[in-house]
Design an enzyme around this catalytic site. Structure first.
Site, PDB file in Angstrom:
ATOM      1  N   ALA A  84     -14.476  -5.567  11.864  1.00 34.57           N
ATOM      2  CA  ALA A  84     -14.245  -7.007  11.975  1.00 34.57           C
ATOM      3  C   ALA A  84     -12.853  -7.377  11.471  1.00 34.57           C
ATOM      4  O   ALA A  84     -12.160  -8.207  12.075  1.00 34.57           O
ATOM      5  CB  ALA A  84     -15.318  -7.776  11.197  1.00 34.57           C
ATOM      6  N   SER A 143      -2.853  -1.880  11.887  1.00 29.35           N
ATOM      7  CA  SER A 143      -4.230  -2.126  12.287  1.00 29.35           C
ATOM      8  C   SER A 143      -4.929  -0.779  12.364  1.00 29.35           C
ATOM      9  O   SER A 143      -4.906   0.003  11.420  1.00 29.35           O
ATOM     10  CB  SER A 143      -4.254  -2.865  13.638  1.00 29.35           C
ATOM     11  OG  SER A 143      -5.561  -3.097  14.077  1.00 29.35           O
ATOM     12  N   THR A 151      -5.890  10.907   5.043  1.00 33.98           N
ATOM     13  CA  THR A 151      -5.571  10.132   3.839  1.00 33.98           C
ATOM     14  C   THR A 151      -6.861   9.958   3.029  1.00 33.98           C
ATOM     15  O   THR A 151      -7.916  10.474   3.394  1.00 33.98           O
ATOM     16  CB  THR A 151      -5.008   8.741   4.196  1.00 33.98           C
ATOM     17  OG1 THR A 151      -6.057   7.970   4.818  1.00 33.98           O
ATOM     18  CG2 THR A 151      -3.822   8.840   5.145  1.00 33.98           C
ATOM     19  N   ASP A 191      -0.707  -6.621  -5.765  1.00 33.70           N
ATOM     20  CA  ASP A 191      -2.128  -6.652  -5.453  1.00 33.70           C
ATOM     21  C   ASP A 191      -2.319  -7.699  -4.358  1.00 33.70           C
ATOM     22  O   ASP A 191      -2.103  -8.895  -4.588  1.00 33.70           O
ATOM     23  CB  ASP A 191      -2.934  -7.030  -6.701  1.00 33.70           C
ATOM     24  CG  ASP A 191      -4.436  -7.060  -6.466  1.00 33.70           C
ATOM     25  OD1 ASP A 191      -4.866  -7.050  -5.303  1.00 33.70           O
ATOM     26  OD2 ASP A 191      -5.177  -7.106  -7.463  1.00 33.70           O
ATOM     27  N   SER A 206       1.487   3.435  -2.424  1.00 29.67           N
ATOM     28  CA  SER A 206       1.257   4.443  -3.461  1.00 29.67           C
ATOM     29  C   SER A 206       0.754   5.767  -2.915  1.00 29.67           C
ATOM     30  O   SER A 206       0.708   6.765  -3.642  1.00 29.67           O
ATOM     31  CB  SER A 206       0.260   3.916  -4.505  1.00 29.67           C
ATOM     32  OG  SER A 206      -0.986   3.626  -3.904  1.00 29.67           O
ATOM     33  N   SER A 207       0.378   5.806  -1.641  1.00 24.83           N
ATOM     34  CA  SER A 207      -0.123   7.054  -1.065  1.00 24.83           C
ATOM     35  C   SER A 207      -0.135   6.938   0.453  1.00 24.83           C
ATOM     36  O   SER A 207       0.124   5.871   1.022  1.00 24.83           O
ATOM     37  CB  SER A 207      -1.547   7.358  -1.561  1.00 24.83           C
ATOM     38  OG  SER A 207      -2.452   6.364  -1.111  1.00 24.83           O
ATOM     39  N   GLY A 208      -0.438   8.048   1.109  1.00 22.15           N
ATOM     40  CA  GLY A 208      -0.703   8.055   2.537  1.00 22.15           C
ATOM     41  C   GLY A 208       0.386   7.471   3.410  1.00 22.15           C
ATOM     42  O   GLY A 208       1.573   7.753   3.247  1.00 22.15           O
ATOM     43  N   LYS A 210     -10.197  -5.419  11.379  1.00 27.44           N
ATOM     44  CA  LYS A 210      -9.147  -4.884  12.247  1.00 27.44           C
ATOM     45  C   LYS A 210      -9.080  -5.623  13.583  1.00 27.44           C
ATOM     46  O   LYS A 210      -7.995  -5.813  14.136  1.00 27.44           O
ATOM     47  CB  LYS A 210      -9.347  -3.381  12.448  1.00 27.44           C
ATOM     48  CG  LYS A 210      -9.099  -2.578  11.176  1.00 27.44           C
ATOM     49  CD  LYS A 210      -7.722  -2.869  10.566  1.00 27.44           C
ATOM     50  CE  LYS A 210      -7.441  -2.024   9.336  1.00 27.44           C
ATOM     51  NZ  LYS A 210      -6.112  -2.299   8.747  1.00 27.44           N
ATOM     52  N   GLY A 259       0.812  -1.214   0.000  1.00 34.97           N
ATOM     53  CA  GLY A 259       0.000   0.000   0.000  1.00 34.97           C
ATOM     54  C   GLY A 259       0.841   1.257   0.000  1.00 34.97           C
ATOM     55  O   GLY A 259       0.511   2.253   0.665  1.00 34.97           O
ATOM     56  N   TYR A 309     -15.384  -3.417   8.272  1.00 33.78           N
ATOM     57  CA  TYR A 309     -14.056  -2.850   8.511  1.00 33.78           C
ATOM     58  C   TYR A 309     -13.538  -3.208   9.899  1.00 33.78           C
ATOM     59  O   TYR A 309     -12.416  -3.702  10.050  1.00 33.78           O
ATOM     60  CB  TYR A 309     -14.093  -1.331   8.344  1.00 33.78           C
ATOM     61  CG  TYR A 309     -12.803  -0.660   8.761  1.00 33.78           C
ATOM     62  CD1 TYR A 309     -11.649  -0.785   7.974  1.00 33.78           C
ATOM     63  CD2 TYR A 309     -12.723   0.066   9.945  1.00 33.78           C
ATOM     64  CE1 TYR A 309     -10.456  -0.200   8.365  1.00 33.78           C
ATOM     65  CE2 TYR A 309     -11.534   0.652  10.334  1.00 33.78           C
ATOM     66  CZ  TYR A 309     -10.401   0.523   9.543  1.00 33.78           C
ATOM     67  OH  TYR A 309      -9.209   1.098   9.943  1.00 33.78           O
TER      68      TYR A 309
END
Length: 279
Positions: free
Chosen positions: A147, A131, A180, A53, A11-13, A149, A9, A145
């Site tokens: 669930a 998390s 983000t 991916d 590509s950003s944030g 985490k 992950g 969501y």
């Protein structure tokens, strides 16, 4: 010899900022994401880019094999990829719930499976699972969501004990409110699934609460979480958990001292206040 890190992950944030921070700290960084074009600035900073991916087993296997072929080892895995799928449980299709688990938990678990043989062989390694404070509390319209985490928290706690004999650390990062794309994606999903149905009143109020939180002073920039991740990666003996950014510590404290019903009532109060301020 520089230690090698694989970040998902990126590509950003939070992922992008973490890659920058670890590059600055002297690590060899492999940055993975579906949107490779958006990671070009990281390539300019020295990161190696991977098309990754976390819902595709071939993509994950190829990414890990590429890192091992080029670097020979993986010292740190930062499982950062994820998103928030929101909407009333009754109205969100099960396929969307499955996708939420595929991205937030099964992709994370599969990457851990793929990096563990090399970490066990070198009898060292660090797995950092991003998390959320949402792994410790719930909110309306966030069933899927939260669930996932909660699952990340339980998986990480169990895995930490499993891997202790091999010298491999497992660290949980629990961000609070962060500036983000996450918030807008979650709100869009909430309105898509529940903005016009039987739950519309509550869904619209909750979306307004989320939007007002994004506009207020509570959220932190993703660099705050990135600095915490770099700290966890560099620590000789890392903590098992790092609550960081966007009110994470006070919110978790509030959850720990309030009863379940009192916390529910507090969440409803926040929704009403947000709905009022929007009118």
């Amino acid at each position: 010899m520089a230690k090698t890190v694989l970040i998902t992950g990126a590509s950003s944030g939070i992922g992008e900022e973490t890659a920058k921070g670890l590059l600055a700290a002297g690590y060899t960084v492999y940055a993975g994401a579906r949107r490779v074009d958006r990671m070009q600035p990281l390539a300019g900073a020295g990161a190696r880019l991977l098309a990754l991916d976390v819902t595709d087993d071939t993509s994950m296997t190829t990414a890990v094999e590429t890192v091992l072929q080029e670097a020979g080892h993986i010292d740190v895995l930062v499982n950062n990829a994820g998103y928030g799928s929101y909407g009333a449980l009754e109205e969100v299709p099960l396929d969307e719930g499955r996708r939420q688990f595929d991205v937030n938990i099964f992709g994370l678990a599969r990457l851990i499976q793929l990096v563990l043989p090399t970490m066990r062989a070198q009898r060292s390694g660090r797995i950092v699972n991003v998390s959320s404070i949402g792994g410790k509390l719930g909110e309306p319209f966030g069933c899927w969501y939260h669930a996932t985490k909660f699952a990340v928290e339980g998986l990480s706690d169990s895995l930490r004990m499993e891997l202790h004999p091999f010298g491999i650390d497992v660290v949980i990062i629990e961000p609070g409110a962060i500036l983000t794309e996450w918030n807008s994606i979650a709100r869009d999903g909430l309105m898509k699934y529940s903005g016009d149905g039987a739950y519309r009143e509550g869904a619209r109020a909750h979306a307004q609460m989320m939007a007002s939180a994004d506009r207020g002073s509570l959220p932190s920039p993703p660099s705050v979480v990135a600095r915490t991740i770099v700290q966890a990666v560099q620590a000789r003996k890392p903590k098992t958990r790092y609550a960081t950014g966007g009110g994470a510590k006070p919110i978790l404290f509030l959850r720990s001292v309030l009863s379940d019903r009192a916390f529910d009532a507090t969440m409803r109060l926040f929704e009403r206040q947000a709905a009022k301020s929007a009118t």
